[in-house]
Design a protein around this motif. Structure first.
Motif, mmCIF file in Angstrom:
data_model
loop_
_atom_site.group_PDB
_atom_site.id
_atom_site.type_symbol
_atom_site.label_atom_id
_atom_site.label_comp_id
_atom_site.label_asym_id
_atom_site.label_seq_id
_atom_site.Cartn_x
_atom_site.Cartn_y
_atom_site.Cartn_z
ATOM 1 N N LYS A 157 0.844 -1.182 0.000
ATOM 2 C CA LYS A 157 0.000 0.000 0.000
ATOM 3 C C LYS A 157 0.882 1.236 0.000
ATOM 4 O O LYS A 157 1.921 1.279 0.666
ATOM 5 C CB LYS A 157 -0.861 0.027 1.264
ATOM 6 N N LEU A 158 0.458 2.247 -0.732
ATOM 7 C CA LEU A 158 1.194 3.495 -0.748
ATOM 8 C C LEU A 158 0.884 4.292 0.512
ATOM 9 O O LEU A 158 -0.267 4.370 0.941
ATOM 10 C CB LEU A 158 0.817 4.325 -1.976
ATOM 11 N N THR A 159 1.908 4.909 1.065
ATOM 12 C CA THR A 159 1.720 5.765 2.228
ATOM 13 C C THR A 159 1.188 7.111 1.751
ATOM 14 O O THR A 159 1.287 7.442 0.552
ATOM 15 C CB THR A 159 3.050 5.986 2.961
ATOM 16 N N PRO A 160 0.641 7.917 2.649
ATOM 17 C CA PRO A 160 0.203 9.262 2.242
ATOM 18 C C PRO A 160 1.333 10.067 1.592
ATOM 19 O O PRO A 160 1.113 10.803 0.635
ATOM 20 C CB PRO A 160 -0.263 9.900 3.545
ATOM 21 N N PHE A 161 2.557 9.904 2.098
ATOM 22 C CA PHE A 161 3.706 10.600 1.508
ATOM 23 C C PHE A 161 3.937 10.135 0.071
ATOM 24 O O PHE A 161 4.151 10.958 -0.826
ATOM 25 C CB PHE A 161 4.963 10.355 2.349
ATOM 26 N N ASN A 162 3.905 8.815 -0.146
ATOM 27 C CA ASN A 162 4.118 8.279 -1.495
ATOM 28 C C ASN A 162 3.067 8.786 -2.470
ATOM 29 O O ASN A 162 3.389 9.146 -3.606
ATOM 30 C CB ASN A 162 4.101 6.749 -1.487
ATOM 31 N N LYS A 163 1.811 8.811 -2.030
ATOM 32 C CA LYS A 163 0.732 9.297 -2.883
ATOM 33 C C LYS A 163 0.928 10.766 -3.223
ATOM 34 O O LYS A 163 0.755 11.182 -4.366
ATOM 35 C CB LYS A 163 -0.619 9.103 -2.198
ATOM 36 N N LEU A 193 4.960 15.164 -8.246
ATOM 37 C CA LEU A 193 5.957 15.068 -9.306
ATOM 38 C C LEU A 193 5.308 15.204 -10.685
ATOM 39 O O LEU A 193 5.868 15.856 -11.575
ATOM 40 C CB LEU A 193 6.723 13.743 -9.216
ATOM 41 N N ALA A 194 4.135 14.616 -10.842
ATOM 42 C CA ALA A 194 3.426 14.731 -12.117
ATOM 43 C C ALA A 194 3.023 16.184 -12.371
ATOM 44 O O ALA A 194 3.178 16.700 -13.485
ATOM 45 C CB ALA A 194 2.200 13.835 -12.113
ATOM 46 N N ALA A 211 9.809 19.465 -0.205
ATOM 47 C CA ALA A 211 9.648 20.741 0.510
ATOM 48 C C ALA A 211 8.169 21.099 0.616
ATOM 49 O O ALA A 211 7.713 21.585 1.658
ATOM 50 C CB ALA A 211 10.417 21.846 -0.203
ATOM 51 N N ASN A 212 7.411 20.837 -0.457
ATOM 52 C CA ASN A 212 5.976 21.099 -0.428
ATOM 53 C C ASN A 212 5.280 20.188 0.583
ATOM 54 O O ASN A 212 4.317 20.593 1.223
ATOM 55 C CB ASN A 212 5.363 20.917 -1.820
ATOM 56 N N TRP A 213 5.743 18.963 0.731
ATOM 57 C CA TRP A 213 5.180 18.030 1.710
ATOM 58 C C TRP A 213 5.400 18.565 3.134
ATOM 59 O O TRP A 213 4.513 18.528 3.969
ATOM 60 C CB TRP A 213 5.795 16.644 1.560
#
Length: 59
Positions: free
Chosen positions: A20-26, A32-33, A53-55
């Protein structure tokens, strides 16, 4: 010397799906897109730094 032994990799689950993707990965995936469209001249590394940095400012 003895030959190197390789370890067998365990499957992520019985269904064969991925983790499962973490919230950070999502967030990074979508960020990036978005940054690739807005700043096509940037390298991936520069976009990744900006995304992380935006995260940090988002949370």
């Amino acid at each position: 010397m003895a030959p190197q032994q390789t370890r067998a990799r365990a499957k992520a689950g019985t269904s064969g799906g991925s983790k499962k993707l973490t919230p950070f990965n999502k967030f990074v995936k979508t960020e990036l897109a978005r940054l690739a469209v807005e700043h096509p001249e940037m390298t991936h590394q520069e976009r990744f730094k900006l995304a992380t940095a935006n995260w940090k400012t988002k949370n």
